[in-house]
Design a protein around this motif. Structure first.
Motif, PDB file in Angstrom:
ATOM      1  N   LEU A  28      41.070 -69.040 -23.357  1.00 11.21           N
ATOM      2  CA  LEU A  28      40.753 -68.324 -24.596  1.00 11.21           C
ATOM      3  C   LEU A  28      41.267 -66.888 -24.534  1.00 11.21           C
ATOM      4  O   LEU A  28      41.931 -66.406 -25.455  1.00 11.21           O
ATOM      5  CB  LEU A  28      39.234 -68.334 -24.832  1.00 11.21           C
ATOM      6  CG  LEU A  28      38.637 -69.673 -25.277  1.00 11.21           C
ATOM      7  CD1 LEU A  28      37.131 -69.697 -25.027  1.00 11.21           C
ATOM      8  CD2 LEU A  28      38.923 -69.944 -26.751  1.00 11.21           C
ATOM      9  N   GLU A  29      40.980 -66.223 -23.425  1.00  8.95           N
ATOM     10  CA  GLU A  29      41.366 -64.810 -23.299  1.00  8.95           C
ATOM     11  C   GLU A  29      42.880 -64.635 -23.259  1.00  8.95           C
ATOM     12  O   GLU A  29      43.417 -63.651 -23.782  1.00  8.95           O
ATOM     13  CB  GLU A  29      40.694 -64.197 -22.062  1.00  8.95           C
ATOM     14  CG  GLU A  29      39.200 -63.995 -22.306  1.00  8.95           C
ATOM     15  CD  GLU A  29      38.422 -63.548 -21.080  1.00  8.95           C
ATOM     16  OE1 GLU A  29      37.304 -63.036 -21.252  1.00  8.95           O
ATOM     17  OE2 GLU A  29      38.916 -63.732 -19.945  1.00  8.95           O
ATOM     18  N   ALA A  30      43.571 -65.609 -22.678  1.00  9.50           N
ATOM     19  CA  ALA A  30      45.034 -65.538 -22.627  1.00  9.50           C
ATOM     20  C   ALA A  30      45.650 -65.577 -24.025  1.00  9.50           C
ATOM     21  O   ALA A  30      46.771 -65.123 -24.231  1.00  9.50           O
ATOM     22  CB  ALA A  30      45.575 -66.700 -21.791  1.00  9.50           C
ATOM     23  N   ARG A  31      44.878 -66.140 -24.974  1.00 11.55           N
ATOM     24  CA  ARG A  31      45.355 -66.186 -26.359  1.00 11.55           C
ATOM     25  C   ARG A  31      44.720 -65.104 -27.229  1.00 11.55           C
ATOM     26  O   ARG A  31      44.755 -65.190 -28.450  1.00 11.55           O
ATOM     27  CB  ARG A  31      45.112 -67.582 -26.930  1.00 11.55           C
ATOM     28  CG  ARG A  31      46.056 -68.621 -26.323  1.00 11.55           C
ATOM     29  CD  ARG A  31      45.586 -70.020 -26.574  1.00 11.55           C
ATOM     30  NE  ARG A  31      46.534 -70.976 -26.045  1.00 11.55           N
ATOM     31  CZ  ARG A  31      46.595 -71.373 -24.777  1.00 11.55           C
ATOM     32  NH1 ARG A  31      45.740 -70.875 -23.891  1.00 11.55           N
ATOM     33  NH2 ARG A  31      47.489 -72.252 -24.374  1.00 11.55           N
ATOM     34  N   GLY A  32      44.112 -64.144 -26.570  1.00  9.12           N
ATOM     35  CA  GLY A  32      43.590 -62.998 -27.306  1.00  9.12           C
ATOM     36  C   GLY A  32      42.244 -63.221 -27.970  1.00  9.12           C
ATOM     37  O   GLY A  32      41.833 -62.443 -28.833  1.00  9.12           O
ATOM     38  N   VAL A  33      41.551 -64.296 -27.577  1.00  8.92           N
ATOM     39  CA  VAL A  33      40.233 -64.560 -28.162  1.00  8.92           C
ATOM     40  C   VAL A  33      39.172 -63.792 -27.368  1.00  8.92           C
ATOM     41  O   VAL A  33      39.144 -63.869 -26.135  1.00  8.92           O
ATOM     42  CB  VAL A  33      39.912 -66.076 -28.131  1.00  8.92           C
ATOM     43  CG1 VAL A  33      38.532 -66.353 -28.707  1.00  8.92           C
ATOM     44  CG2 VAL A  33      40.988 -66.864 -28.875  1.00  8.92           C
ATOM     45  N   ALA A  34      38.316 -63.065 -28.067  1.00  5.16           N
ATOM     46  CA  ALA A  34      37.237 -62.343 -27.406  1.00  5.16           C
ATOM     47  C   ALA A  34      36.154 -63.328 -26.974  1.00  5.16           C
ATOM     48  O   ALA A  34      35.651 -64.099 -27.791  1.00  5.16           O
ATOM     49  CB  ALA A  34      36.643 -61.304 -28.350  1.00  5.16           C
ATOM     50  N   VAL A  35      35.822 -63.309 -25.690  1.00  7.85           N
ATOM     51  CA  VAL A  35      34.827 -64.241 -25.141  1.00  7.85           C
ATOM     52  C   VAL A  35      33.620 -63.457 -24.645  1.00  7.85           C
ATOM     53  O   VAL A  35      33.765 -62.450 -23.952  1.00  7.85           O
ATOM     54  CB  VAL A  35      35.428 -65.055 -23.968  1.00  7.85           C
ATOM     55  CG1 VAL A  35      34.373 -65.967 -23.353  1.00  7.85           C
ATOM     56  CG2 VAL A  35      36.632 -65.856 -24.436  1.00  7.85           C
ATOM     57  N   LYS A  36      32.432 -63.922 -24.988  1.00  4.06           N
ATOM     58  CA  LYS A  36      31.209 -63.304 -24.483  1.00  4.06           C
ATOM     59  C   LYS A  36      30.581 -64.222 -23.441  1.00  4.06           C
ATOM     60  O   LYS A  36      30.413 -65.423 -23.693  1.00  4.06           O
ATOM     61  CB  LYS A  36      30.231 -63.083 -25.643  1.00  4.06           C
ATOM     62  CG  LYS A  36      28.957 -62.369 -25.224  1.00  4.06           C
ATOM     63  CD  LYS A  36      27.993 -62.168 -26.369  1.00  4.06           C
ATOM     64  CE  LYS A  36      26.739 -61.458 -25.873  1.00  4.06           C
ATOM     65  NZ  LYS A  36      25.646 -61.537 -26.845  1.00  4.06           N
ATOM     66  N   VAL A  37      30.272 -63.657 -22.279  1.00  4.37           N
ATOM     67  CA  VAL A  37      29.520 -64.414 -21.275  1.00  4.37           C
ATOM     68  C   VAL A  37      28.050 -64.226 -21.618  1.00  4.37           C
ATOM     69  O   VAL A  37      27.531 -63.112 -21.576  1.00  4.37           O
ATOM     70  CB  VAL A  37      29.826 -63.904 -19.849  1.00  4.37           C
ATOM     71  CG1 VAL A  37      28.978 -64.664 -18.826  1.00  4.37           C
ATOM     72  CG2 VAL A  37      31.311 -64.055 -19.536  1.00  4.37           C
ATOM     73  N   GLU A  38      27.395 -65.316 -21.985  1.00  6.58           N
ATOM     74  CA  GLU A  38      26.011 -65.219 -22.444  1.00  6.58           C
ATOM     75  C   GLU A  38      25.061 -65.012 -21.267  1.00  6.58           C
ATOM     76  O   GLU A  38      25.276 -65.544 -20.175  1.00  6.58           O
ATOM     77  CB  GLU A  38      25.615 -66.469 -23.225  1.00  6.58           C
ATOM     78  CG  GLU A  38      26.426 -66.681 -24.511  1.00  6.58           C
ATOM     79  CD  GLU A  38      26.113 -65.662 -25.610  1.00  6.58           C
ATOM     80  OE1 GLU A  38      25.149 -64.877 -25.451  1.00  6.58           O
ATOM     81  OE2 GLU A  38      26.853 -65.634 -26.613  1.00  6.58           O
ATOM     82  N   GLY A  39      24.008 -64.257 -21.518  1.00 10.38           N
ATOM     83  CA  GLY A  39      23.052 -63.908 -20.478  1.00 10.38           C
ATOM     84  C   GLY A  39      21.945 -64.934 -20.310  1.00 10.38           C
ATOM     85  O   GLY A  39      21.959 -65.995 -20.933  1.00 10.38           O
ATOM     86  N   PRO A  40      20.967 -64.592 -19.447  1.00  8.49           N
ATOM     87  CA  PRO A  40      19.911 -65.545 -19.089  1.00  8.49           C
ATOM     88  C   PRO A  40      19.050 -66.013 -20.265  1.00  8.49           C
ATOM     89  O   PRO A  40      18.574 -67.147 -20.258  1.00  8.49           O
ATOM     90  CB  PRO A  40      19.067 -64.778 -18.067  1.00  8.49           C
ATOM     91  CG  PRO A  40      19.534 -63.369 -18.105  1.00  8.49           C
ATOM     92  CD  PRO A  40      20.900 -63.339 -18.686  1.00  8.49           C
ATOM     93  N   GLU A  41      18.909 -65.160 -21.280  1.00 10.38           N
ATOM     94  CA  GLU A  41      18.039 -65.555 -22.392  1.00 10.38           C
ATOM     95  C   GLU A  41      18.596 -66.760 -23.141  1.00 10.38           C
ATOM     96  O   GLU A  41      17.900 -67.755 -23.362  1.00 10.38           O
ATOM     97  CB  GLU A  41      17.859 -64.366 -23.349  1.00 10.38           C
ATOM     98  CG  GLU A  41      16.672 -64.542 -24.278  1.00 10.38           C
ATOM     99  CD  GLU A  41      16.472 -63.348 -25.208  1.00 10.38           C
ATOM    100  OE1 GLU A  41      15.988 -63.564 -26.317  1.00 10.38           O
ATOM    101  OE2 GLU A  41      16.823 -62.217 -24.817  1.00 10.38           O
ATOM    102  N   LEU A  42      19.884 -66.678 -23.519  1.00 10.44           N
ATOM    103  CA  LEU A  42      20.463 -67.783 -24.284  1.00 10.44           C
ATOM    104  C   LEU A  42      20.742 -69.008 -23.402  1.00 10.44           C
ATOM    105  O   LEU A  42      20.553 -70.146 -23.843  1.00 10.44           O
ATOM    106  CB  LEU A  42      21.745 -67.343 -25.005  1.00 10.44           C
ATOM    107  CG  LEU A  42      22.236 -68.340 -26.066  1.00 10.44           C
ATOM    108  CD1 LEU A  42      21.194 -68.565 -27.155  1.00 10.44           C
ATOM    109  CD2 LEU A  42      23.558 -67.887 -26.685  1.00 10.44           C
TER     110      LEU A  42
END
Ligand SMILES: [Fe+2]
Length: 291
Positions: free
Chosen positions: A80-94
């Motif tokens: 995803l990132e290689a194609r310029g997509v912003a990725v969020k690593v979700e935390g413990p809550e979600l």
């Protein structure tokens, strides 16, 4: 490395109580948890597969794609990132809320939320039992089913879902909806299920056209058909699709988009050759105005 299967889905719905009785009574899903603002449902040994959250859109909220390991999740993140997509690593809550070990999220080119995870929760100690007596749902390696989105730009959709997420094109249908309207629908696969995700520039007001559950027995489909027929909520009659050969009908959900309830689809296998069709169905699937 690409995503491997559709593991869960979430819808935003105005009427959570209506969805609770719809999911359990008509579709035969098993409720696993519920509150005033959210309800979750099981289709198999996993802790949950479908969720509805209270809101105003009555539409798609998220799709959750599964990979088999942390390494697989990292590979999808890098793709995803290689194609310029912003990725969020979700935390413990979600991750705790979803019941998974690792979770990332991003948006497709249209702002639709896409989640990718590994490590879902199995509940073998609480066997799945359908409250409607459905014999079971075809899930496992093929994931929970499929869904179809209405998108503005099919080229952007194809680039994102095949390029960044690793889907492959199974086929397309030039669907003649009526004399004046023809729409090309693209069907994508990521495992043996003929299509897990499909899209087109569809003449519907919502993002979500329908989602599909595949029952294990034809009688499950027939028994569900009678329930939708009884309150005149059939959207398309029983039929068999040209591409996946699914025998199914379409019914109205409490949120306006449709559910496809099917049985008997064929799988894609090695050496699958992309084709095109002029019709969506071999027989049946006739539009019916719900009451
Ligand atoms: Fe479908």
């Amino acid at each position: 490395m690409s995503i491997q299967r559709l593991g869960y889905m979430g819808f935003e719905v105005a009427d959570v109580p209506a969805w609770r009785s719809f999911m359990t009574g008509k579709l035969g899903a098993m409720e696993s948890s519920s509150s005033e603002t959210e309800a979750k449902f099981r289709l198999d040994s996993r802790a949950w597969r479908l969720s509805v959250s209270k809101g105003h859109t009555d539409d798609y909220l998220f799709a959750g794609y599964e990979v088999d390991s942390e390494k697989g999740l990292q590979a999808v993140k890098e793709s995803l990132e290689a194609r310029g997509v912003a990725v969020k690593v979700e935390g413990p809550e979600l991750t705790a809320k979803r019941g998974v070990l690792g979770l990332i999220s991003c948006a497709d080119p249209f702002g639709n939320r896409v989640e990718v995870y590994y490590g879902g929760t199995e509940l073998f100690e609480q066997p799945f039992a359908s409250p409607a007596g459905v014999s079971g749902f075809q899930t496992g390696d093929q994931g929970i089913g499929h869904y179809v989105l209405n998108v503005e730009d099919v080229d952007a959709a194809l680039a994102f879902y095949t390029g960044a997420l690793g889907f492959q094109l199974a086929d397309i249908i030039d669907w003649k909806i009526n004399e004046d309207l023809k729409v090309t629908v693209y069907f994508l696969y990521c495992n043996g299920r003929h299509h897990t995700f499909a899209f087109g520039k569809l003449p519907v007001p919502k993002k979500l056209h329908h989602f599909m559950l595949q029952a294990k027995e034809m009688d499950d489909v027939g028994l569900a058909y009678d329930k939708f027929d009884a309150d005149r909520s059939i959207v398309m009659t029983l039929g068999r699709h040209t591409n996946d050969h699914m025998v199914s009908f379409y019914g109205a959900t409490p949120s306006g988009f449709a559910v496809e309830y099917g049985w008997g689809a064929r799988d894609v296998s090695a050496g699958w050759s992309v084709v095109r069709y002029d019709r969506i169905s071999i027989w049946g699937h006739k539009f019916q105005a719900p009451a």
